[in-house]
Motif scaffolding. Sequence first.
Motif, PDB file in Angstrom:
ATOM      1  N   TRP A 139      63.977  61.461 -17.092  1.00 19.71           N
ATOM      2  CA  TRP A 139      62.675  61.276 -17.735  1.00 19.71           C
ATOM      3  C   TRP A 139      61.567  61.157 -16.692  1.00 19.71           C
ATOM      4  O   TRP A 139      60.466  61.675 -16.880  1.00 19.71           O
ATOM      5  CB  TRP A 139      62.695  60.057 -18.647  1.00 19.71           C
ATOM      6  N   VAL A 140      61.864  60.497 -15.588  1.00 25.18           N
ATOM      7  CA  VAL A 140      60.878  60.390 -14.514  1.00 25.18           C
ATOM      8  C   VAL A 140      60.565  61.778 -13.954  1.00 25.18           C
ATOM      9  O   VAL A 140      59.404  62.093 -13.667  1.00 25.18           O
ATOM     10  CB  VAL A 140      61.371  59.429 -13.406  1.00 25.18           C
ATOM     11  N   ALA A 141      61.589  62.630 -13.828  1.00 25.17           N
ATOM     12  CA  ALA A 141      61.349  63.998 -13.358  1.00 25.17           C
ATOM     13  C   ALA A 141      60.451  64.755 -14.332  1.00 25.17           C
ATOM     14  O   ALA A 141      59.524  65.461 -13.922  1.00 25.17           O
ATOM     15  CB  ALA A 141      62.673  64.732 -13.181  1.00 25.17           C
ATOM     16  N   LEU A 142      60.710  64.610 -15.622  1.00 23.57           N
ATOM     17  CA  LEU A 142      59.869  65.270 -16.629  1.00 23.57           C
ATOM     18  C   LEU A 142      58.454  64.707 -16.638  1.00 23.57           C
ATOM     19  O   LEU A 142      57.481  65.451 -16.831  1.00 23.57           O
ATOM     20  CB  LEU A 142      60.500  65.141 -18.013  1.00 23.57           C
ATOM     21  N   GLU A 143      58.326  63.425 -16.432  1.00 21.09           N
ATOM     22  CA  GLU A 143      57.002  62.807 -16.376  1.00 21.09           C
ATOM     23  C   GLU A 143      56.233  63.310 -15.155  1.00 21.09           C
ATOM     24  O   GLU A 143      55.029  63.571 -15.229  1.00 21.09           O
ATOM     25  CB  GLU A 143      57.137  61.284 -16.336  1.00 21.09           C
ATOM     26  N   GLY A 144      56.925  63.461 -14.026  1.00 17.55           N
ATOM     27  CA  GLY A 144      56.285  64.025 -12.844  1.00 17.55           C
ATOM     28  C   GLY A 144      55.834  65.460 -13.077  1.00 17.55           C
ATOM     29  O   GLY A 144      54.745  65.859 -12.647  1.00 17.55           O
ATOM     30  N   LEU A 145      56.646  66.227 -13.796  1.00 18.26           N
ATOM     31  CA  LEU A 145      56.258  67.590 -14.149  1.00 18.26           C
ATOM     32  C   LEU A 145      55.039  67.583 -15.066  1.00 18.26           C
ATOM     33  O   LEU A 145      54.124  68.395 -14.912  1.00 18.26           O
ATOM     34  CB  LEU A 145      57.420  68.314 -14.825  1.00 18.26           C
ATOM     35  N   GLY A 146      55.010  66.637 -15.993  1.00 17.67           N
ATOM     36  CA  GLY A 146      53.847  66.510 -16.874  1.00 17.67           C
ATOM     37  C   GLY A 146      52.585  66.149 -16.108  1.00 17.67           C
ATOM     38  O   GLY A 146      51.502  66.660 -16.397  1.00 17.67           O
ATOM     39  N   ARG A 147      52.736  65.298 -15.104  1.00 14.59           N
ATOM     40  CA  ARG A 147      51.591  64.943 -14.263  1.00 14.59           C
ATOM     41  C   ARG A 147      51.083  66.167 -13.511  1.00 14.59           C
ATOM     42  O   ARG A 147      49.888  66.383 -13.394  1.00 14.59           O
ATOM     43  CB  ARG A 147      51.971  63.858 -13.256  1.00 14.59           C
TER      44      ARG A 147
END
Length: 104
Positions: free
Chosen positions: A56-64
């Motif tokens: 989820w942190v990886a996906l959140e970083g991608l969203g950022r």
Amino acid sequence: MRPEPPGLANERTALAWQRTALSVVVAALVVARLSISRVGLGVVAVTVAGVVLGGWVALEGLGRYRARHGAEGRGRTRGGRATALLTVTVVVVALTELAAIALG
């Protein structure tokens, strides 16, 4: 609003989020491998949670990255959920290893 200066800061930040997320996932797996004999199957739940939260942190970083890079996302800010979640995940993985050391 003025345009962002040219450069690769956004790409470097996205890569840093990806490296950090991958590190959390690997740390959770290593802790599970080293602690399962001492702590038991309870470590599996922590490992699964670490892997899911790291993803989820990886996906959140991608969203950022997409929010700052894409034209439709300019000017939007993202909350501190990823940072808080990353902190909680690292603390949980560390506490699991400390429990394994205390029990063994």
